[in-house]
Enzyme design. Structure first.
Site, PDB file in Angstrom:
ATOM      1  N   ARG A 167       0.813  -1.221   0.000  1.00 40.58           N
ATOM      2  CA  ARG A 167       0.000   0.000   0.000  1.00 40.58           C
ATOM      3  C   ARG A 167       0.844   1.268   0.000  1.00 40.58           C
ATOM      4  O   ARG A 167       0.369   2.340  -0.397  1.00 40.58           O
ATOM      5  CB  ARG A 167      -1.017  -0.032   1.139  1.00 40.58           C
ATOM      6  CG  ARG A 167      -2.132  -1.047   0.864  1.00 40.58           C
ATOM      7  CD  ARG A 167      -3.177  -1.047   1.962  1.00 40.58           C
ATOM      8  NE  ARG A 167      -2.675  -1.526   3.218  1.00 40.58           N
ATOM      9  CZ  ARG A 167      -2.604  -2.814   3.570  1.00 40.58           C
ATOM     10  NH1 ARG A 167      -3.033  -3.738   2.755  1.00 40.58           N
ATOM     11  NH2 ARG A 167      -2.115  -3.169   4.736  1.00 40.58           N
ATOM     12  N   GLU A 211       4.537 -10.151  16.120  1.00 40.57           N
ATOM     13  CA  GLU A 211       3.998 -10.655  17.393  1.00 40.57           C
ATOM     14  C   GLU A 211       4.436 -12.126  17.578  1.00 40.57           C
ATOM     15  O   GLU A 211       4.906 -12.518  18.635  1.00 40.57           O
ATOM     16  CB  GLU A 211       2.479 -10.541  17.335  1.00 40.57           C
ATOM     17  CG  GLU A 211       1.826 -10.576  18.688  1.00 40.57           C
ATOM     18  CD  GLU A 211       0.321 -10.415  18.551  1.00 40.57           C
ATOM     19  OE1 GLU A 211      -0.143 -10.021  17.465  1.00 40.57           O
ATOM     20  OE2 GLU A 211      -0.363 -10.718  19.550  1.00 40.57           O
TER      21      GLU A 211
HETATM   22  P1  AMP Z   1       3.751  -2.323  11.598  1.00 40.81           P
HETATM   23  O1  AMP Z   1       4.990  -2.928  10.999  1.00 40.81           O
HETATM   24  O2  AMP Z   1       3.279  -3.037  12.820  1.00 40.81           O
HETATM   25  O3  AMP Z   1       3.897  -0.826  11.832  1.00 40.81           O
HETATM   26  O4  AMP Z   1       2.581  -2.531  10.546  1.00 40.81           O
HETATM   27  C1  AMP Z   1       2.478  -1.694   9.446  1.00 40.81           C
HETATM   28  C2  AMP Z   1       2.079  -2.436   8.207  1.00 40.81           C
HETATM   29  O5  AMP Z   1       1.000  -3.326   8.436  1.00 40.81           O
HETATM   30  C3  AMP Z   1       1.624  -1.443   7.167  1.00 40.81           C
HETATM   31  O6  AMP Z   1       2.200  -1.810   5.914  1.00 40.81           O
HETATM   32  C4  AMP Z   1       0.117  -1.527   7.161  1.00 40.81           C
HETATM   33  O7  AMP Z   1      -0.374  -1.505   5.842  1.00 40.81           O
HETATM   34  C5  AMP Z   1      -0.216  -2.856   7.849  1.00 40.81           C
HETATM   35  N1  AMP Z   1      -1.189  -2.716   8.960  1.00 40.81           N
HETATM   36  C6  AMP Z   1      -0.957  -2.994  10.260  1.00 40.81           C
HETATM   37  N2  AMP Z   1      -2.049  -2.795  11.017  1.00 40.81           N
HETATM   38  C7  AMP Z   1      -3.010  -2.352  10.185  1.00 40.81           C
HETATM   39  C8  AMP Z   1      -4.380  -1.929  10.366  1.00 40.81           C
HETATM   40  N3  AMP Z   1      -4.988  -1.925  11.568  1.00 40.81           N
HETATM   41  N4  AMP Z   1      -5.064  -1.521   9.279  1.00 40.81           N
HETATM   42  C9  AMP Z   1      -4.465  -1.504   8.062  1.00 40.81           C
HETATM   43  N5  AMP Z   1      -3.194  -1.888   7.828  1.00 40.81           N
HETATM   44  C10 AMP Z   1      -2.464  -2.311   8.866  1.00 40.81           C
END
Ligand code: AMP
Length: 182
Positions: free
Chosen positions: A66, A103
């Protein structure tokens, strides 16, 4: 330069919340309803152009997948190159990779070794749709720096503030989110 509260509320109102996706208890922020709304998508893109035009960015690096949807049009509008950061095994040339903790278990991101075309310390903006724990962005920023560039800012359309991902990013670079969800 950030948005006024009413403009943030407008953009938040066009992003769909999908409950229990991809698993129980997660509220997934679905940006497809922003992308298919030309007025909202244009408004967001103009905001990003206004913010980043004065910053002398050389490249935009977007996280699969995205991050590509915002990064590629922004790079085009700013007249700079776009660099994809991808999941393992997708990039065809020589890559550098970085693992990060989830996680449960690990994930990994990759970048082409010559992504920034041997330019001397180019100024790179990293972009993704959303920051949750910050793991994806942290690993991506490390990759950008490993292949010889400087990440001058990490930009997210949405920040899930309660997961405190920003704290990871601010160790390396500036962190900007257009919209905040608590
Ligand atoms: P993180 O590495 O935990 O910061 O997760 C970020 C990535 O996971 C991004 O590329 C987001 O597109 C996706 N992501 C994580 N949580 C969500 C959420 N609640 N809604 C949409 N996309 C998410």
């Amino acid at each position: 330069m950030s948005l006024k509260p009413e403009d943030k509320n407008y953009l938040l109102s066009v992003i769909r919340d999908v409950h229990d996706f991809p698993k129980q208890g997660i509220v997934f922020k679905d940006i497809t309803t922003l992308l298919n709304n030309p007025q909202a998508a244009k408004f967001l893109m103009h905001h990003l152009i206004d913010r980043y035009k004065p910053m002398a960015i050389d490249f935009i690096a977007g996280a699969e997948s995205r991050g590509f949807l915002f990064g590629a049009p922004l790079a085009h509008a700013l007249g700079v190159g776009f660099v994809p950061i991808r999941k393992p095994g997708k990039l065809p040339f020589t890559t550098v990779s970085e693992k990060y903790a989830l996680e449960y278990g690990f994930d990994e991101v990759e970048i082409h070794i010559d992504a920034f075309r041997a330019k001397e310390k180019p100024r790179v903006l990293f972009i993704d749709d959303l920051i949750a724990t910050g793991g994806t962005a942290e690993a991506s920023i490390k990759l950008i720096e490993q292949v010889g560039a400087k990440c001058v800012e990490a930009c997210f359309v949405i920040e899930l503030g309660f997961l405190e991902g920003r704290e990871k990013i601010e160790k390396y670079t500036e962190c900007y989110s257009v919209l905040q969800v608590e």
